[in-house]
Scaffold this motif. Structure first.
Motif, PDB file in Angstrom:
ATOM      1  N   ASP A  29      15.289  30.420   5.114  1.00  0.00           N
ATOM      2  CA  ASP A  29      14.587  31.296   3.817  1.00  0.00           C
ATOM      3  C   ASP A  29      12.965  31.229   3.935  1.00  0.00           C
ATOM      4  OD1 ASP A  29      17.139  31.233   2.876  1.00  0.00           O
ATOM      5  OD2 ASP A  29      16.462  29.534   1.405  1.00  0.00           O
ATOM      6  N   LYS A  30      12.380  30.441   4.717  1.00  0.00           N
ATOM      7  CA  LYS A  30      10.975  30.554   5.046  1.00  0.00           C
ATOM      8  C   LYS A  30      10.626  31.504   5.985  1.00  0.00           C
ATOM      9  CE  LYS A  30       7.265  27.612   7.030  1.00  0.00           C
ATOM     10  NZ  LYS A  30       7.101  26.240   7.652  1.00  0.00           N
ATOM     11  N   TYR A  31      11.435  31.887   6.888  1.00  0.00           N
ATOM     12  CA  TYR A  31      11.271  32.973   7.635  1.00  0.00           C
ATOM     13  C   TYR A  31      11.336  34.250   6.864  1.00  0.00           C
ATOM     14  CZ  TYR A  31      11.247  35.453  12.259  1.00  0.00           C
ATOM     15  OH  TYR A  31      10.946  36.301  13.208  1.00  0.00           O
ATOM     16  N   ILE A  32      12.254  34.512   5.957  1.00  0.00           N
ATOM     17  CA  ILE A  32      12.361  35.578   5.402  1.00  0.00           C
ATOM     18  C   ILE A  32      11.566  36.035   4.276  1.00  0.00           C
ATOM     19  CG2 ILE A  32      13.741  36.633   3.486  1.00  0.00           C
ATOM     20  CD1 ILE A  32      16.321  35.616   4.879  1.00  0.00           C
ATOM     21  N   HIS A  33      10.713  34.701   4.031  1.00  0.00           N
ATOM     22  CA  HIS A  33       9.456  35.024   2.951  1.00  0.00           C
ATOM     23  C   HIS A  33       8.520  35.522   3.893  1.00  0.00           C
ATOM     24  CE1 HIS A  33      10.802  33.710  -1.058  1.00  0.00           C
ATOM     25  NE2 HIS A  33      11.453  32.513  -0.505  1.00  0.00           N
ATOM     26  N   SER A  34       8.239  34.863   4.906  1.00  0.00           N
ATOM     27  CA  SER A  34       7.266  35.643   5.836  1.00  0.00           C
ATOM     28  C   SER A  34       7.173  36.888   6.069  1.00  0.00           C
ATOM     29  CB  SER A  34       7.088  34.755   6.980  1.00  0.00           C
ATOM     30  OG  SER A  34       6.786  33.347   6.767  1.00  0.00           O
ATOM     31  N   ILE A  35       8.684  37.550   6.422  1.00  0.00           N
ATOM     32  CA  ILE A  35       8.755  38.842   6.685  1.00  0.00           C
ATOM     33  C   ILE A  35       8.499  39.662   5.384  1.00  0.00           C
ATOM     34  CG2 ILE A  35      10.557  40.463   7.135  1.00  0.00           C
ATOM     35  CD1 ILE A  35      12.036  38.450   8.831  1.00  0.00           C
ATOM     36  N   GLY A  74      14.500  34.001  13.180  1.00  0.00           N
ATOM     37  CA  GLY A  74      13.608  32.481  13.436  1.00  0.00           C
ATOM     38  C   GLY A  74      13.838  31.655  12.219  1.00  0.00           C
ATOM     39  N   GLU A  75      13.195  30.324  12.464  1.00  0.00           N
ATOM     40  CA  GLU A  75      13.050  29.411  11.496  1.00  0.00           C
ATOM     41  C   GLU A  75      11.650  29.450  10.830  1.00  0.00           C
ATOM     42  OE1 GLU A  75      15.705  27.509  10.318  1.00  0.00           O
ATOM     43  OE2 GLU A  75      17.090  28.511  11.461  1.00  0.00           O
ATOM     44  N   ASP A  76      10.689  29.660  11.597  1.00  0.00           N
ATOM     45  CA  ASP A  76       9.303  29.608  11.312  1.00  0.00           C
ATOM     46  C   ASP A  76       8.564  30.638  11.774  1.00  0.00           C
ATOM     47  OD1 ASP A  76       6.768  28.524  10.828  1.00  0.00           O
ATOM     48  OD2 ASP A  76       7.063  26.550  10.913  1.00  0.00           O
ATOM     49  N   SER A  77       7.596  31.133  11.225  1.00  0.00           N
ATOM     50  CA  SER A  77       6.894  32.405  11.559  1.00  0.00           C
ATOM     51  C   SER A  77       5.669  32.088  12.429  1.00  0.00           C
ATOM     52  CB  SER A  77       6.432  33.230  10.440  1.00  0.00           C
ATOM     53  OG  SER A  77       5.557  32.251   9.487  1.00  0.00           O
ATOM     54  N   THR A  78       5.304  30.567  12.364  1.00  0.00           N
ATOM     55  CA  THR A  78       4.045  30.309  13.103  1.00  0.00           C
ATOM     56  C   THR A  78       4.173  30.373  14.607  1.00  0.00           C
ATOM     57  OG1 THR A  78       3.877  28.238  11.165  1.00  0.00           O
ATOM     58  CG2 THR A  78       2.584  28.249  13.333  1.00  0.00           C
ATOM     59  N   ASN A  79       3.351  31.204  15.003  1.00  0.00           N
ATOM     60  CA  ASN A  79       3.263  31.505  16.533  1.00  0.00           C
ATOM     61  C   ASN A  79       4.379  32.261  17.150  1.00  0.00           C
ATOM     62  OD1 ASN A  79       1.002  29.895  17.088  1.00  0.00           O
ATOM     63  ND2 ASN A  79       2.432  28.019  17.018  1.00  0.00           N
ATOM     64  N   ASP A  80       5.009  33.205  16.173  1.00  0.00           N
ATOM     65  CA  ASP A  80       5.938  34.154  16.313  1.00  0.00           C
ATOM     66  C   ASP A  80       5.280  35.512  16.621  1.00  0.00           C
ATOM     67  OD1 ASP A  80       8.093  36.016  16.115  1.00  0.00           O
ATOM     68  OD2 ASP A  80       9.274  34.491  14.868  1.00  0.00           O
ATOM     69  N   SER A  81       5.656  35.703  17.903  1.00  0.00           N
ATOM     70  CA  SER A  81       4.807  37.129  18.344  1.00  0.00           C
ATOM     71  C   SER A  81       5.480  38.108  17.517  1.00  0.00           C
ATOM     72  CB  SER A  81       4.758  37.264  19.695  1.00  0.00           C
ATOM     73  OG  SER A  81       6.372  37.282  20.147  1.00  0.00           O
ATOM     74  N   THR A  82       6.735  38.282  17.007  1.00  0.00           N
ATOM     75  CA  THR A  82       7.254  39.361  16.559  1.00  0.00           C
ATOM     76  C   THR A  82       6.495  39.978  15.389  1.00  0.00           C
ATOM     77  OG1 THR A  82       8.784  38.231  15.168  1.00  0.00           O
ATOM     78  CG2 THR A  82       9.660  38.714  17.255  1.00  0.00           C
ATOM     79  N   PHE A  83       5.691  39.049  14.694  1.00  0.00           N
ATOM     80  CA  PHE A  83       4.788  39.595  13.603  1.00  0.00           C
ATOM     81  C   PHE A  83       3.763  40.553  14.219  1.00  0.00           C
ATOM     82  CE2 PHE A  83       7.572  36.524  11.498  1.00  0.00           C
ATOM     83  CZ  PHE A  83       7.382  36.913  10.301  1.00  0.00           C
TER      84      PHE A  83
END
Length: 427
Positions: A189-195, A148-157
């Motif tokens: 990069d933003k998504y990886i930081h969220s992970i 993904g690009e952005d973790s906002t509203n990403d259900s995988t988390f």
């Protein structure tokens, strides 16, 4: 439950790489109680006579995608990115939880029959994978592949948190969980930081595809001015215990970074060859003291889960590439498939070798076969001659999963009937 394995040749893969002849192994509940002479007062519930057989640690498949067995032979002979974007991802979008479960059961049946006792998986529908692991008795480190690009509203988390909450340490401790950014080209990069924040929250390690193809490396250099390995180090990914899958196209600087950060590498010889990705610089990695394990990758790109084949390929192909017959000797190939895989998954304190006090995760290979005579060197025979179909018994956590070639925890006829039914509709 007490099990006695008697009259066996034993490849232990202990620190000293001990090999025993005509010896015995005592198993009590989940654990190896003794190796060698039978302890006085040990009264087994089951005796497995292993005359003419070799006992060794179970194989640890350090990188795979087990539900993809439903895609076996579906999209062959294509370049990786075309294979993924035009064939694999579109049909995976049609997968239901039933597809994930049945694909998992099919792969686990194949793995058990081929001597694999643990695997490291990256996919979606992870609770269905965990259910299959729980039911079948195998061991697994499970991760939800995240793109993904952005973790906002990403259900995988939420899926990862749910997997961790419901299954970490479940199935008698056979299930662990990892975080899994899919690859640099599918994650911002933003998504990886969220992970990474998620991995900090749950205190879990990382599992990621890295430097699999020249195109991936070229794209990363053009975008960031750095290789995928350099870029992940800069982002801070390697502060986590990391399992990097593939690592085919590496510079000497990349290898130094991997060594410095104690990253484990999952070498996937069969998949890398079949997809035309190239071949990892295994000798350079080993020379730097890097933990190199073996994986099959998914059955859509291999097209099997055969760790005996991976051992053979890892040994003979590296000899040819380096023009050196001493590269990756047979004992090193077994090491990559067993204890190194356990280390890559964070399981080496409990499994990966046959030692007193460790979990009873082991396999028995029937040497009463034409291609295994004469019995001059059992280590060489395992790597250069043995086949997955020579595995007669598999024990995980002290429980027999395969006995005299027969699956004990899987109704194989029911599984293949269901697989046939769902794949007809899928295609």
């Amino acid at each position: 439950m007490k099990i006695l394995i008697k009259n066996a040749s034993i490849i232990t893969m202990s620190k000293d790489r001990e090999i025993f002849q005509n010896a015995n192994i005592g198993i009590e509940n989940t654990t190896i109680k003794f190796i060698g002479d039978i302890e006085e007062g040990f009264n087994p519930d089951k005796i497995i006579d292993s005359k003419d057989k070799v006992v060794m640690p179970g194989m640890n498949n350090s990188h795979t995608h087990i539900p993809m067995s439903l895609l076996r032979n579906y999209a062959d002979d294509l370049p990786l990115f075309q294979w993924l974007s035009k064939k694999i991802w579109p049909i995976e979008d049609r997968f239901t939880s039933e597809h994930v479960y049945l694909g998992s059961m099919l792969s686990i049946a194949e793995m058990i029959k081929g001597g694999t006792t643990a695997f490291c998986d990256m996919y979606f529908g992870v609770e269905e994978i965990a259910r299959a692991v729980d039911e079948t008795g195998i061991r697994a480190a499970i991760s939800r592949g995240m793109m993904g690009e952005d973790s906002t509203n990403d259900s995988t988390f939420s899926e990862v948190r749910s997997l961790y909450r419901n299954y970490y340490g479940a199935a008698e401790g056979r299930i662990t969980v990892m975080a899994a950014p899919h690859a640099p080209y599918t994650c911002s990069d933003k998504y990886i930081h969220s992970i990474m924040n998620l991995a900090d929250e749950l205190n879990i390690p990382m599992h990621m595809h890295l430097s699999e193809t020249r195109e991936e490396v070229k794209e990363c250099l053009e975008k960031y001015g750095k290789s995928p390995i350099e870029h992940m180090e800069e982002l801070g990914l390697f502060r986590f215990k990391t399992l990097a899958a593939h690592c085919v196209h590496l510079s000497d600087k990349d290898i130094d970074i991997i060594a410095k950060n104690k990253v484990s590498v999952a070498n996937n010889p069969g998949s890398n060859l079949k997809l035309g990705s190239g071949f990892a610089p295994v000798k350079k990695l080993l020379d730097k003291g890097i933990n190199v394990a073996l994986g099959t990758d998914g059955a859509a790109s291999n097209n099997n889960q055969n760790m005996f084949e991976e051992m053979n390929l890892a040994s003979i192909l590296n000899k040819a590439l380096c023009e050196d017959t001493t590269v990756v000797p047979a004992i090193k190939a077994i090491e990559m498939a067993t204890i190194n895989g356990a280390k890559a998954m964070g399981l080496d304190e409990n499994t990966g070798s046959i030692e007193v006090g460790k979990k009873a995760d082991l396999i028995i290979v029937d040497f009463n076969k034409p291609h295994l005579y004469p019995r001059l060197d059992i280590v060489s025979s395992i790597v250069y001659s043995a086949q997955a179909s020579d595995v007669s018994h598999v024990i995980v956590n002290g429980k027999v999963l395969l006995e005299n070639y027969e699956l004990k925890t899987i109704d194989f006829e029911r599984i293949i009937h269901s697989v046939d039914k769902v794949t007809k509709n899928l295609y």
